[in-house]
Design a protein around this motif. Sequence first.
Motif, PDB file in Angstrom:
ATOM      1  N   SER A   1      30.777  26.774  22.876  1.00 19.01           N
ATOM      2  CA  SER A   1      30.198  25.617  22.838  1.00 19.01           C
ATOM      3  C   SER A   1      30.573  24.560  23.990  1.00 19.01           C
ATOM      4  N   PHE A   2      31.963  24.803  24.481  1.00 22.73           N
ATOM      5  CA  PHE A   2      32.137  23.968  25.601  1.00 22.73           C
ATOM      6  C   PHE A   2      31.618  24.312  26.758  1.00 22.73           C
ATOM      7  N   PHE A   3      31.496  25.513  27.066  1.00 24.97           N
ATOM      8  CA  PHE A   3      30.815  26.112  28.328  1.00 24.97           C
ATOM      9  C   PHE A   3      29.300  25.648  28.196  1.00 24.97           C
ATOM     10  N   LEU A   4      28.587  25.953  27.141  1.00 19.94           N
ATOM     11  CA  LEU A   4      27.308  25.576  27.058  1.00 19.94           C
ATOM     12  C   LEU A   4      27.097  23.841  27.217  1.00 19.94           C
ATOM     13  N   GLY A   5      27.840  23.077  26.699  1.00 19.94           N
ATOM     14  CA  GLY A   5      27.982  21.822  26.748  1.00 19.94           C
ATOM     15  C   GLY A   5      28.101  21.263  28.095  1.00 19.94           C
TER      16      GLY A   5
ATOM     17  N   GLY B   1      22.306  17.506  33.774  1.00 17.56           N
ATOM     18  CA  GLY B   1      21.926  16.131  33.326  1.00 17.56           C
ATOM     19  C   GLY B   1      21.407  15.845  32.043  1.00 17.56           C
ATOM     20  N   GLN B   2      21.889  16.707  31.199  1.00 16.04           N
ATOM     21  CA  GLN B   2      21.509  16.692  29.938  1.00 16.04           C
ATOM     22  C   GLN B   2      22.961  16.181  29.036  1.00 16.04           C
ATOM     23  N   ALA B   3      23.242  14.950  29.339  1.00 20.20           N
ATOM     24  CA  ALA B   3      24.338  14.612  28.690  1.00 20.20           C
ATOM     25  C   ALA B   3      24.474  14.298  27.109  1.00 20.20           C
ATOM     26  N   GLY B   4      23.398  14.107  26.675  1.00 13.23           N
ATOM     27  CA  GLY B   4      23.419  13.762  25.364  1.00 13.23           C
ATOM     28  C   GLY B   4      23.730  15.009  24.611  1.00 13.23           C
ATOM     29  N   GLU B   5      22.707  16.041  24.644  1.00 14.01           N
ATOM     30  CA  GLU B   5      22.907  17.394  23.804  1.00 14.01           C
ATOM     31  C   GLU B   5      24.462  17.906  24.299  1.00 14.01           C
ATOM     32  N   GLY B   6      24.660  17.952  25.694  1.00 15.32           N
ATOM     33  CA  GLY B   6      25.834  18.415  26.277  1.00 15.32           C
ATOM     34  C   GLY B   6      27.090  17.859  25.484  1.00 15.32           C
TER      35      GLY B   6
ATOM     36  N   SER C   1      27.250  16.585  22.610  1.00 12.55           N
ATOM     37  CA  SER C   1      27.522  16.960  21.408  1.00 12.55           C
ATOM     38  C   SER C   1      28.412  18.130  21.317  1.00 12.55           C
ATOM     39  N   LEU C   2      27.852  19.129  22.278  1.00 12.97           N
ATOM     40  CA  LEU C   2      28.340  20.385  22.043  1.00 12.97           C
ATOM     41  C   LEU C   2      29.774  20.421  22.489  1.00 12.97           C
ATOM     42  N   VAL C   3      30.098  19.520  23.552  1.00 18.48           N
ATOM     43  CA  VAL C   3      31.748  19.365  23.934  1.00 18.48           C
ATOM     44  C   VAL C   3      32.438  18.858  22.523  1.00 18.48           C
ATOM     45  N   GLU C   4      31.821  17.725  21.753  1.00 20.42           N
ATOM     46  CA  GLU C   4      32.554  17.301  20.737  1.00 20.42           C
ATOM     47  C   GLU C   4      32.303  18.524  19.582  1.00 20.42           C
ATOM     48  N   ALA C   5      31.513  19.305  19.417  1.00 14.48           N
ATOM     49  CA  ALA C   5      31.547  20.359  18.327  1.00 14.48           C
ATOM     50  C   ALA C   5      32.822  21.219  18.818  1.00 14.48           C
TER      51      ALA C   5
ATOM     52  N   TRP D   1      39.762  17.916  24.183  1.00 12.75           N
ATOM     53  CA  TRP D   1      39.214  16.554  23.935  1.00 12.75           C
ATOM     54  C   TRP D   1      39.367  15.487  25.000  1.00 12.75           C
ATOM     55  N   ARG D   2      40.259  15.762  25.834  1.00 13.51           N
ATOM     56  CA  ARG D   2      40.442  14.770  26.861  1.00 13.51           C
ATOM     57  C   ARG D   2      39.382  14.959  27.977  1.00 13.51           C
ATOM     58  N   GLN D   3      38.921  16.239  28.114  1.00 11.14           N
ATOM     59  CA  GLN D   3      37.790  16.353  29.056  1.00 11.14           C
ATOM     60  C   GLN D   3      36.525  15.536  28.708  1.00 11.14           C
ATOM     61  N   GLY D   4      36.318  15.734  27.269  1.00 12.79           N
ATOM     62  CA  GLY D   4      35.068  14.856  26.795  1.00 12.79           C
ATOM     63  C   GLY D   4      35.316  13.388  26.585  1.00 12.79           C
ATOM     64  N   ALA D   5      36.790  12.912  26.541  1.00 13.72           N
ATOM     65  CA  ALA D   5      36.929  11.386  26.324  1.00 13.72           C
ATOM     66  C   ALA D   5      36.624  10.350  27.613  1.00 13.72           C
ATOM     67  N   GLY D   6      36.300   9.508  27.170  1.00  7.74           N
ATOM     68  CA  GLY D   6      36.318   8.105  28.318  1.00  7.74           C
ATOM     69  C   GLY D   6      37.535   8.099  29.146  1.00  7.74           C
ATOM     70  N   LEU D   7      37.547   7.472  30.224  1.00  5.64           N
ATOM     71  CA  LEU D   7      38.475   7.364  31.071  1.00  5.64           C
ATOM     72  C   LEU D   7      38.900   5.852  31.353  1.00  5.64           C
TER      73      LEU D   7
END
Lengths: 137, 222
Positions: B148-152, B159-164, B166-170, B182-188
């Motif tokens: 899921s992370f790879f696809l996200g 450029g598909q940040a929304g769907e991507g 969500s997949l990283v969160e999943a 988690w930290r890769q997907g988090a805000g900085l």
Amino acid sequence: MVTVLIDNKILEVEQGSGAGDQLWISTSEAERIAGISRRPDGFSKDGAILPAPSTNSEDFLRGDEIDLAAVWRKMNKPALSDASGEVWVLGASAGERAAVLQSLQAPDFTLPDLDGRPHSLSDFRGKKVFLVSWASW
Amino acid sequence: MWQELHRELKARNFSVLAVAFDSREGAARPWVEKAEPEYTVLVDRFHHVAELYNMVNVNQAVWIDEKGVIVRPTESAGAYEGFRQANRKTAQMPEDVAKKTGDAKTTYHDALRDWVAKGSASEYAFDGEAARAHLSLPTPNVAEAHASFFLGQYLIGIGQAGEGGSLVEAASRLHPESWAIWRQGAGLDQRGLAAKADFWERVDALGDKKYYAAVDMKGMPQ
């Protein structure tokens, strides 16, 4: 056309299309990107025989195309796509990753440096390697 | 961070190989250019090495001998929990905690030196049985998380940040032990670190659990 993410690579497949949870790919492309070969009684990968995903061959065979996602899931490997069905990831199972680690042979990988030049862990064979993760975040 | 050790030991058939878990294009570059490492630094957009070695954080390390055999599987590379007891504004640590942090680093570096000097005779290099006993192995959820992370991350990259996203969160929900996902997907924050309020909430939620898993090494402060 579909994009297939597999073994850390991004592959474009001309003869392929996604539909729902199915990924239809020509048998030659399935062999090229995933090493999956058609056999009279099912499929094989890396010399191992795989059972067919279903007793009804129409579920996973369509002319010269196979549903690679179904074959993949039959091996307990993750197969998922984006909402459009145009991008797929064919992942590795926990079992195969675990088996490699339990062999204690360090799994090889190839990644780019900052200038895009590829390096493999195996390039370091003959040295002791301290493989360490790091991140900017 | 590993520069001194690499310099000291590189003539003795040893190399540091650093892998940056950095999905954001160009994120690693300024940090690497500032550090000017003499060892190889690779960029791992999709955290592939984390998947292969079942890593969940940085800095985690694996010791690999001349034949490509793992003699110490994935573990925290001499890190100590000190940051959790530091002042969150000034990053200042109480004296005893700062000492333990320094001791953890020294102990780990000295163990590496011992291995480089003595090879398999080093008490820090596990034999096969001990190395297997120290392995942490992925579960099916971890395997799904990496897919899921790879696809996200691929979708975010095109450029598909929304769907991507969500997949990283999943992926993070499937593999909550992974701070890297988690930290890769988090805000900085303004320093470029994933250490905003939500990070500290997640750290605090650990309670008595460790952020850096304990290292089974003689002399390592616990």
